[in-house]
Structure formats: structure tokens, C-alpha cells
Design an enzyme around this catalytic site. Structure first.
Site, PDB file in Angstrom:
ATOM      1  N   ARG A 191       0.842  -1.211   0.000  1.00 59.99           N
ATOM      2  CA  ARG A 191       0.000   0.000   0.000  1.00 59.99           C
ATOM      3  C   ARG A 191       0.876   1.260   0.000  1.00 59.99           C
ATOM      4  O   ARG A 191       0.631   2.202  -0.750  1.00 59.99           O
ATOM      5  CB  ARG A 191      -0.874  -0.023   1.265  1.00 59.99           C
ATOM      6  CG  ARG A 191      -1.878   1.111   1.349  1.00 59.99           C
ATOM      7  CD  ARG A 191      -2.658   1.066   2.653  1.00 59.99           C
ATOM      8  NE  ARG A 191      -3.261  -0.220   2.925  1.00 59.99           N
ATOM      9  CZ  ARG A 191      -4.319  -0.719   2.287  1.00 59.99           C
ATOM     10  NH1 ARG A 191      -4.886  -0.026   1.323  1.00 59.99           N
ATOM     11  NH2 ARG A 191      -4.804  -1.903   2.582  1.00 59.99           N
ATOM     12  N   HIS A 205     -19.234   9.419   1.309  1.00 55.29           N
ATOM     13  CA  HIS A 205     -19.659   8.091   1.767  1.00 55.29           C
ATOM     14  C   HIS A 205     -21.185   8.040   1.758  1.00 55.29           C
ATOM     15  O   HIS A 205     -21.837   8.978   2.233  1.00 55.29           O
ATOM     16  CB  HIS A 205     -19.112   7.849   3.182  1.00 55.29           C
ATOM     17  CG  HIS A 205     -19.429   6.483   3.691  1.00 55.29           C
ATOM     18  ND1 HIS A 205     -18.685   5.380   3.332  1.00 55.29           N
ATOM     19  CD2 HIS A 205     -20.419   6.036   4.497  1.00 55.29           C
ATOM     20  CE1 HIS A 205     -19.211   4.310   3.910  1.00 55.29           C
ATOM     21  NE2 HIS A 205     -20.263   4.683   4.624  1.00 55.29           N
ATOM     22  N   LEU A 225      -6.191   4.584   2.265  1.00 59.60           N
ATOM     23  CA  LEU A 225      -4.938   5.312   2.056  1.00 59.60           C
ATOM     24  C   LEU A 225      -3.933   4.997   3.167  1.00 59.60           C
ATOM     25  O   LEU A 225      -4.299   4.809   4.320  1.00 59.60           O
ATOM     26  CB  LEU A 225      -5.185   6.824   2.029  1.00 59.60           C
ATOM     27  CG  LEU A 225      -6.210   7.358   1.030  1.00 59.60           C
ATOM     28  CD1 LEU A 225      -6.118   8.878   0.956  1.00 59.60           C
ATOM     29  CD2 LEU A 225      -6.050   6.746  -0.346  1.00 59.60           C
TER      30      LEU A 225
HETATM   31  C1  GRF Z   1     -20.683   6.517  -4.229  1.00 62.69           C
HETATM   32  O1  GRF Z   1     -21.857   5.983  -3.706  1.00 62.69           O
HETATM   33  C2  GRF Z   1     -19.796   7.029  -3.127  1.00 62.69           C
HETATM   34  O2  GRF Z   1     -20.512   7.546  -2.046  1.00 62.69           O
HETATM   35  C3  GRF Z   1     -19.043   5.799  -2.702  1.00 62.69           C
HETATM   36  O3  GRF Z   1     -18.822   5.092  -3.889  1.00 62.69           O
HETATM   37  C4  GRF Z   1     -19.788   5.429  -4.862  1.00 62.69           C
HETATM   38  C5  GRF Z   1     -19.047   5.929  -6.058  1.00 62.69           C
HETATM   39  O4  GRF Z   1     -19.885   6.195  -7.147  1.00 62.69           O
HETATM   40  N1  GRF Z   1     -17.846   6.159  -1.986  1.00 62.69           N
HETATM   41  P1  GRF Z   1     -19.311   6.997  -8.400  1.00 62.69           P
HETATM   42  O5  GRF Z   1     -18.092   6.241  -8.902  1.00 62.69           O
HETATM   43  O6  GRF Z   1     -18.976   8.373  -7.958  1.00 62.69           O
HETATM   44  O7  GRF Z   1     -20.424   6.976  -9.413  1.00 62.69           O
END
Ligand code: GRF
Length: 199
Positions: free
Chosen positions: A72, A116, A100
Site C-alpha cells: 500500500r 460516503h 490510504l
Molecule cells: C458513491 O456511492 C460514493 O458515495 C461511494 O462510492 C460510490 C461511487 O460512485 N464512496 P461513483 O463512482 O462516484 O459513481
């Protein structure tokens, strides 16, 4: 970012997949709802991420940095170098499916944001919408937060609620939350840049 100057903030967006939040951010920069900013690069750890093509169509530089069996820390070092080379001010994770390293977080302390699909601290980690349904939540939503060494636990910048409907599936709830994500993330980025420029 230079203080009090008209310098444009240089944003990097990290993705692993379809990139709809990345597009929402790029469009908000384009329309001026995220002012004084440019999306300088979109980086993906997945060569097949469909968001890469959408970024290219918008004339944004794209870069694939695969993990390729490295640790990582080694992988992140290459990402951090790419970000530093482009003098990035703010890093936005948008569906970037990697945790990360401490080195990466330290290199851009308080300058890495994530979105999120739940009202954190509820339902961190993977499958947040599924977790909300399994727990019988009547309200869920989305959160933009700073990334620190905890899993989805960094300081919260902004949240938006989304009602969970009776009979919702993961797909229907995710779709409704996503609509709000596309509004919340640009708002949160604009707010964060404003804060950074007046420091
Ligand atoms: C979204 O639901 C975001 O909240 C999560 O992953 C998904 C990504 O969707 N972290 P996208 O690639 O932006 O369409």
C-alpha cells in the site's frame, strides 16, 4: 494554495469505477459553482474504470496507477508523487476503493475529502446502503468528510439525509442517495476551498 490571490485551486479526483461523483465535481467546477478551481487530474487505480473515459471527454488529464502487487505504501508513494508533480491543493476521493496509507494522509493532511453513502458515523465501510437496510434504518443519506487514519471516521464537513422507503432495495436506495451525493460533494468542496483560501 496562495493566500488571498486569485490562483485557482488545483483539485485531483481519485476514482476506481464509474465516476459519477467525479463528473458532478468537474461539472460544478465548469459551471463556477465551485469557484476559482480546476480539476487538474483524475487518477484511477483501475485501468477499466469507466469514469476515465468521461474525464478524458471533458479534457481532464487522466492517469492510471495500478497497485501491481506492491505494498500500500509503495503504491501510494507513486500517487503522492503524481499529485505533488501537479501541485495539487485538494484531493477528492470519489468511489476510490482503496484505504490510504498513513504517508499519503500525512502528505495531504486536511486536504483529502471523501464521500460516503450513509450518515456517518452510522454504517462506515463497504455496502453502506445494504447496512442501512439490514439495520431497518428509516433515514440514511450521505456524508462528505476529511480523510484521516480512521475508516470513514474523519471530521465531517457536510451531510444530507435521504429517507428510506418501505420496500427499498439496495439499488433504489443507492440511486436516491446518489442524487444527493452529486449535490452535496460540490457544495462541500466549495466550502472547503473557501476555508483553505482564507486561512
Ligand atoms: C458513491 O456511492 C460514493 O458515495 C461511494 O462510492 C460510490 C461511487 O460512485 N464512496 P461513483 O463512482 O462516484 O459513481
Amino acid at each position: 494554495m496562495a493566500e488571498g490571490s486569485a490562483k485557482q485551486a488545483r483539485i485531483a479526483i481519485l476514482i476506481s469505477g464509474r465516476g459519477s461523483n467525479m463528473i458532478a465535481l468537474a461539472d460544478a467546477v465548469g459551471s463556477g459553482s465551485i469557484p476559482n478551481a480546476e480539476v487538474a487530474i483524475v487518477i484511477s487505480d483501475q485501468p477499466g474504470a469507466t469514469g476515465l473515459e468521461k474525464a478524458k471527454q471533458r479534457g481532464i488529464e487522466t492517469l492510471v496507477i495500478e497497485r501491481r502487487g506492491r505494498t500500500r505504501a509503495e503504491h501510494d508513494r507513486e500517487v503522492v508523487t503524481a499529485l505533488r508533480d501537479r501541485r495539487i491543493d485538494l484531493v477528492c476521493l470519489a468511489g476510490y476503493m482503496r484505504v490510504l496509507s498513513a504517508e499519503f494522509i500525512g502528505a495531504f493532511r486536511s486536504r483529502i475529502l471523501n464521500i460516503h453513502p450513509s450518515l456517518l458515523p452510522s454504517f462506515p465501510g463497504l455496502n453502506a446502503q445494504q447496512q442501512a437496510l439490514a439495520n431497518g434504518a428509516t433515514v440514511s443519506g450521505c456524508t462528505v468528510h476529511y480523510v484521516d487514519e480512521t475508516l470513514d471516521g474523519g471530521p465531517i464537513i457536510a451531510q444530507r439525509e435521504v429517507a428510506v422507503h418501505k420496500g427499498d432495495t439496495v439499488e433504489s436506495l443507492s440511486a436516491r442517495i446518489l442524487v444527493e451525493e452529486h449535490k452535496l460533494y460540490p457544495d462541500a468542496v466549495a466550502m472547503t476551498l473557501k476555508k483553505l483560501s482564507i486561512k
